[in-house]
Design an enzyme around this catalytic site. Structure first.
Site, PDB file in Angstrom:
ATOM      1  N   CYS A   8      -2.658   8.313   3.672  1.00  0.00           N
ATOM      2  CA  CYS A   8      -2.444   7.985   2.327  1.00  0.00           C
ATOM      3  C   CYS A   8      -3.841   8.416   1.522  1.00  0.00           C
ATOM      4  O   CYS A   8      -3.383   8.354   0.207  1.00  0.00           O
ATOM      5  CB  CYS A   8      -2.428   6.614   2.387  1.00  0.00           C
ATOM      6  SG  CYS A   8      -3.726   5.755   3.290  1.00  0.00           S
TER       7      CYS A   8
ATOM      8  N   GLU B 126       1.002  -1.415   0.121  1.00  0.00           N
ATOM      9  CA  GLU B 126      -0.006  -0.053   0.018  1.00  0.00           C
ATOM     10  C   GLU B 126       0.933   1.253  -0.002  1.00  0.00           C
ATOM     11  O   GLU B 126       1.588   1.473   0.761  1.00  0.00           O
ATOM     12  CB  GLU B 126      -0.949   0.018   1.525  1.00  0.00           C
ATOM     13  CG  GLU B 126      -1.862  -1.226   1.275  1.00  0.00           C
ATOM     14  CD  GLU B 126      -2.850  -1.360   0.463  1.00  0.00           C
ATOM     15  OE1 GLU B 126      -3.121  -0.303  -0.332  1.00  0.00           O
ATOM     16  OE2 GLU B 126      -3.314  -2.287   0.045  1.00  0.00           O
TER      17      GLU B 126
HETATM   18  P1  NAP Z   1       8.279   4.738   4.571  1.00  0.00           P
HETATM   19  O1  NAP Z   1       9.414   5.743   5.108  1.00  0.00           O
HETATM   20  O2  NAP Z   1       8.297   4.231   3.220  1.00  0.00           O
HETATM   21  O3  NAP Z   1       8.201   3.940   5.899  1.00  0.00           O
HETATM   22  C1  NAP Z   1       7.391   2.881   5.962  1.00  0.00           C
HETATM   23  C2  NAP Z   1       7.813   1.786   6.938  1.00  0.00           C
HETATM   24  O4  NAP Z   1       8.972   0.929   6.242  1.00  0.00           O
HETATM   25  C3  NAP Z   1       8.291   2.129   8.147  1.00  0.00           C
HETATM   26  O5  NAP Z   1       8.042   1.165   8.972  1.00  0.00           O
HETATM   27  C4  NAP Z   1       9.771   2.049   8.071  1.00  0.00           C
HETATM   28  O6  NAP Z   1      10.464   1.889   9.131  1.00  0.00           O
HETATM   29  C5  NAP Z   1       9.822   0.912   6.893  1.00  0.00           C
HETATM   30  N1  NAP Z   1      11.121   0.695   6.387  1.00  0.00           N
HETATM   31  C6  NAP Z   1      11.809   1.894   5.681  1.00  0.00           C
HETATM   32  N2  NAP Z   1      12.956   1.197   5.053  1.00  0.00           N
HETATM   33  C7  NAP Z   1      12.839   0.086   5.342  1.00  0.00           C
HETATM   34  C8  NAP Z   1      13.852  -1.097   4.931  1.00  0.00           C
HETATM   35  N3  NAP Z   1      14.876  -1.085   4.425  1.00  0.00           N
HETATM   36  N4  NAP Z   1      13.485  -2.412   5.341  1.00  0.00           N
HETATM   37  C9  NAP Z   1      12.664  -2.653   6.252  1.00  0.00           C
HETATM   38  N5  NAP Z   1      11.613  -1.466   6.662  1.00  0.00           N
HETATM   39  C10 NAP Z   1      11.813  -0.471   6.067  1.00  0.00           C
HETATM   40  O7  NAP Z   1       6.909   5.475   5.107  1.00  0.00           O
HETATM   41  P2  NAP Z   1       6.269   6.461   5.971  1.00  0.00           P
HETATM   42  O8  NAP Z   1       6.959   7.606   5.915  1.00  0.00           O
HETATM   43  O9  NAP Z   1       6.285   5.718   7.068  1.00  0.00           O
HETATM   44  O10 NAP Z   1       4.775   6.774   5.560  1.00  0.00           O
HETATM   45  C11 NAP Z   1       4.515   7.823   4.633  1.00  0.00           C
HETATM   46  C12 NAP Z   1       4.118   7.101   3.187  1.00  0.00           C
HETATM   47  O11 NAP Z   1       3.317   5.871   3.500  1.00  0.00           O
HETATM   48  C13 NAP Z   1       3.449   8.096   2.653  1.00  0.00           C
HETATM   49  O12 NAP Z   1       4.114   8.054   1.229  1.00  0.00           O
HETATM   50  C14 NAP Z   1       1.807   7.601   2.419  1.00  0.00           C
HETATM   51  O13 NAP Z   1       1.254   7.715   1.240  1.00  0.00           O
HETATM   52  C15 NAP Z   1       1.991   6.107   2.706  1.00  0.00           C
HETATM   53  N6  NAP Z   1       1.044   5.457   3.259  1.00  0.00           N
HETATM   54  C16 NAP Z   1       0.178   4.686   2.560  1.00  0.00           C
HETATM   55  C17 NAP Z   1      -0.867   4.039   3.026  1.00  0.00           C
HETATM   56  C18 NAP Z   1      -1.782   3.042   2.370  1.00  0.00           C
HETATM   57  O14 NAP Z   1      -2.518   2.569   2.919  1.00  0.00           O
HETATM   58  N7  NAP Z   1      -1.311   3.080   0.821  1.00  0.00           N
HETATM   59  C19 NAP Z   1      -1.206   4.331   4.538  1.00  0.00           C
HETATM   60  C20 NAP Z   1      -0.500   5.220   5.185  1.00  0.00           C
HETATM   61  C21 NAP Z   1       0.856   5.961   4.420  1.00  0.00           C
HETATM   62  P3  NAP Z   1      11.138   3.178   9.904  1.00  0.00           P
HETATM   63  O15 NAP Z   1      10.056   3.991  10.280  1.00  0.00           O
HETATM   64  O16 NAP Z   1      11.998   2.202  10.985  1.00  0.00           O
HETATM   65  O17 NAP Z   1      12.229   3.918   8.901  1.00  0.00           O
END
Ligand code: NAP
Length: 682
Positions: free
Chosen positions: A295, A256
């Site tokens: 999101c 997602e």
């Molecule tokens: P993110 O930076 O992509 O992080 C998402 C998750 O991935 C976090 O738990 C992060 O952990 C983890 N992560 C990052 N790098 C990783 C790796 N190399 N290996 C394993 N895990 C890793 O996103 P975010 O900033 O938390 O969220 C914002 C984004 O999410 C926005 O773009 C939004 O649109 C999207 N979003 C989408 C939905 C949906 O349902 N489609 C819902 C909510 C948000 P850490 O925090 O420890 O880095």
């Protein structure tokens, strides 16, 4: 400062190794550290597979659904502990309601759907029996069974509770253990909710584990029975897709991602109409709720060319009334972004949008903040842009500023509006505010391939509509292309992501044994007495009785016709009936046959059968003429425990004529009393 704890192989492990500091959103004060470098990820996978998986699979869908309900009730009783932490994330109480109550509510819905829509057993039957042979001795059926591995949930920072529970509920209902990795920025709130679940003692050992920090080599260690379910940015998703087992296509990957969602104002929704007001309300709500860190938030506001000025004016007026500040303070409508890093990111993305759109509201260098620390807190005003030429613009369709940022785009007609919406290259939700069904249909058909959900709101639905940005457990959440190509929720559909579908072919007896429901052609077992004299526990799948025949006379048909008032010509007028391609002449009413069938198979005395609650799949296959006779085969098809007092028994009822030709069939639903003592005995 608190050291967050991971929960690995039954042990709580305090933050260690490379530590990441977490700060409060509104003050910038450090509140906790997270770090999980030295967790034994191999052991965690083993723990899930050896302890959690078998314990969950020992239960059926209904037991797991009851477990979810107990968990949801427990969280609900303790939710104020979560609300106490909520303002640290920058969220107001109202924002927190979506996260905390929304997450608990999602779990309740899965608990209820599990019991209403999934079988009281261990195998999920998917679709109808497929007849693969002329005589019906060789059939096919699709089933789904829980995967034997572990589900790794990687969640985004914006909904630490909902994000965890909306993945956990379908996973546990499927019978699969989970390892949960929340986003570090808000992991303290996810940890608190997780701890409540573990401390409740409701979950079997190994069903859940928790990582407060990075995932180390966890993903590299996964295999073909495992699933990674990810929510976050497209960038991280792309990186995870490169992880060995995911890149090799061995491990399932559900994503997602981010999304450039749009909302379209219908041409009929002029100022003064209810739809215009609904539109303004929804756009402001989506821009300001969770500071736009959703999101599903509306990033692109599509408006008929002639209404751009009036929409700009109405939005500006509403946005100017939004109070920004300490999310814990009374009257504050919009709190802070989750972190200084997020604020910097949003400003950078807003600058990219500003290169092709004019800013019409919200100056990040000049806005009022009530409470919190305006310098160190991650505050921003809502920022509204207006782009005159959406066709040549690029950034507005591509750059997701994950904050209170949205752009007004003019459109010329339905096809143009849908085309602009589709330029997001795949979104989670598109909304349309219109009272014109023809416009809604045109948009829906043009846009549907590009969006996971289409939300239409008008004066008829406004009071009860759940909001553009609210993913509901009943409906799929996800979207094509840029949105990740994944699907979550959607009721039982979401559970199936954690199960394997299998096509099984074989004789009726084989399919009856595997699916725990009687399949036509399987053995008919003779019950010791009339089945209406048997309690729920004593009825066996396949118990069958055949009734005596009964002749249907012309008097019966006339009596029924006049008694019920159903004097349709096919029952009353020989010549007219003959002119009808379906009938040889006057025929018995289908409902008369149903009533006669009940009269033939019912055992009338008071007994364990309590009520007839409905019937399904009724079909009349051959007309019954006066003088024909019918007899009935009644077979126990499937059983579902409902309460301690009674269970539901579904019967196959088939009617045959004197030539042994099938004339009608249906599935009868009844409630049957349980035997005293059976519940305690399990
Ligand atoms: P993110 O930076 O992509 O992080 C998402 C998750 O991935 C976090 O738990 C992060 O952990 C983890 N992560 C990052 N790098 C990783 C790796 N190399 N290996 C394993 N895990 C890793 O996103 P975010 O900033 O938390 O969220 C914002 C984004 O999410 C926005 O773009 C939004 O649109 C999207 N979003 C989408 C939905 C949906 O349902 N489609 C819902 C909510 C948000 P850490 O925090 O420890 O880095």
């Amino acid at each position: 400062m608190r050291k967050l704890e991971s929960h690995a192989a039954g042990e709580w492990v305090p933050a260690h190794g490379r530590l990441r500091e977490i700060r409060a959103a509104a003050t910038g004060e450090p509140i906790a550290v997270a770090g999980a470098d030295d967790l034994d990820f191999a052991r965690m996978i083993e723990w899930a597979k050896e302890k959690g998986g078998p314990a969950l699979r020992a239960m059926g869908f209904h037991e797991r659904a009851k477990m979810l309900k107990a968990l949801a009730l427990h969280l609900d009783r303790h939710k104020e502990e979560l609300y106490a932490l909520n303002p640290l994330t920058g969220a107001t109480r109202k924002d927190g309601w979506i996260d905390i109550d929304g997450g608990i509510g999602t779990m309740f819905v899965f608990a209820s759907k599990g019991r209403r829509e999934m079988p009281d057993g261990k195998v999920y039957v998917d679709g109808d029996v497929e007849q693969l042979s002329r005589k019906g001795t060789f059939l096919g059926q699709h089933y789904a069974v829980p995967l034997r591995g572990v589900a790794v949930h990687i969640n985004a920072f914006n909904f630490p509770v909902w994000g965890m529970l909306e993945k956990l509920a379908p996973t546990l209902l499927a019978g699969v253990p989970a390892i949960i990795k929340p986003a570090t920025q808000t992991a303290y709130l996810a940890e608190a909710a997780y701890r409540l679940m573990v401390d409740s003692g409701i979950l079997p050992e190994g069903a859940v584990q928790f990582i407060a920090g990075g995932t180390g080599d966890l993903l590299e260690r996964l295999g073909p029975q495992d699933v990674v379910s990810f929510t976050g940015s497209a960038e991280t998703a792309a990186a995870l897709r490169r992880a060995g087992p995911i890149a090799r296509g061995e491990t399932r990957f559900i994503a997602e991602q981010d999304s450039l969602n749009a909302s379209i104002l219908g041409p009929d929704a002029v100022p003064g109409s209810e739809e215009f007001d609904i539109f303004i309300r929804e756009v402001v709500n989506e821009m300001t709720t969770k500071c736009g860190q959703k999101c599903t938030a509306i990033r692109r506001i599509l408006v008929p060319e002639v209404l751009v000025d009036e929409v700009t004016k109405a939005l500006t007026e509403r946005l100017s009334r939004v109070t920004i500040g300490d999310p814990a303070r009374e009257g504050v409508k919009m709190g802070a972004l989750a972190s200084a890093g997020q604020k910097a990111d949003v400003l950078e993305k807003a600058a990219a949008i500003a290169a092709e759109a004019e800013r019409v509201f919200g100056d990040p260098a000049d806005f009022a903040v009530e409470g919190g620390d305006p310098e160190k807190g991650a505050f921003l005003p809502p920022m509204l842009f207006r782009c005159p030429d959406p066709d040549s613009a690029e950034a507005v369709h591509a750059v997701e500023a994950f904050g209170p940022v949205s752009t007004i785009l003019p459109y010329r007609g339905a096809a143009h509006a849908a085309g602009i919406a589709n330029r997001g290259k795949g979104s989670l939700v598109l909304s349309v505010m219109t009272n014109d069904p023809a416009f809604a249909r045109e948009i829906a058909l043009e846009a549907a391939p590009w969006h996971g959900r289409i939300y239409i709101n008008n004066r008829a639905s406004a009071k009860e509509a759940t909001g553009h940005g609210s993913p509901l457990p009943h409906m799929i959440h996800g979207g094509p292309g840029r949105a990740g190509g994944g699907e979550e929720l959607g009721g039982v559909r979401g559970v199936l992501h954690y199960m394997q579908r299998v096509a099984v072919q074989g004789s009726p007896d084989m399919l009856t044994a595997i699916g725990e429901r009687w399949v036509k052609g399987a053995e008919e077992k003779t019950p010791p007495v009339h089945p209406f004299r048997l309690h729920f526990e004593d009825l066996e799948i396949g118990h069958t009785i055949w009734t005596e025949p009964r002749t249907v006379t012309l008097e019966d048909i006339e009596h029924f016709a006049h008694f019920t008032g159903d004097t349709f010509y096919a029952h009353m007028d020989e010549e007219a009936a003959r002119r009808n391609p379906f009938f040889p002449g006057r025929v018995a009413h289908g409902y008369l046959l149903l009533s006669f069938a009940a009269g033939l198979f019912v055992d009338p005395e008071e007994g364990p059968v309590l009520a007839n609650t409905g019937l399904d799949g009724l079909s009349f296959q051959k007309p019954v003429s006066p003088g024909d006779s019918i007899r009935v085969r009644l077979t126990v098809k499937r059983k579902t425990r409902r309460t301690d007092e009674y269970g539901e028994v579904r019967w196959n009822v088939t009617l045959f004529n004197q030539e042994d030709e099938q004339v009608a069939e249906y599935e009868l639903h009844t409630m049957v009393r349980r035997r005293a003592g059976a519940v305690e005995a399990g």
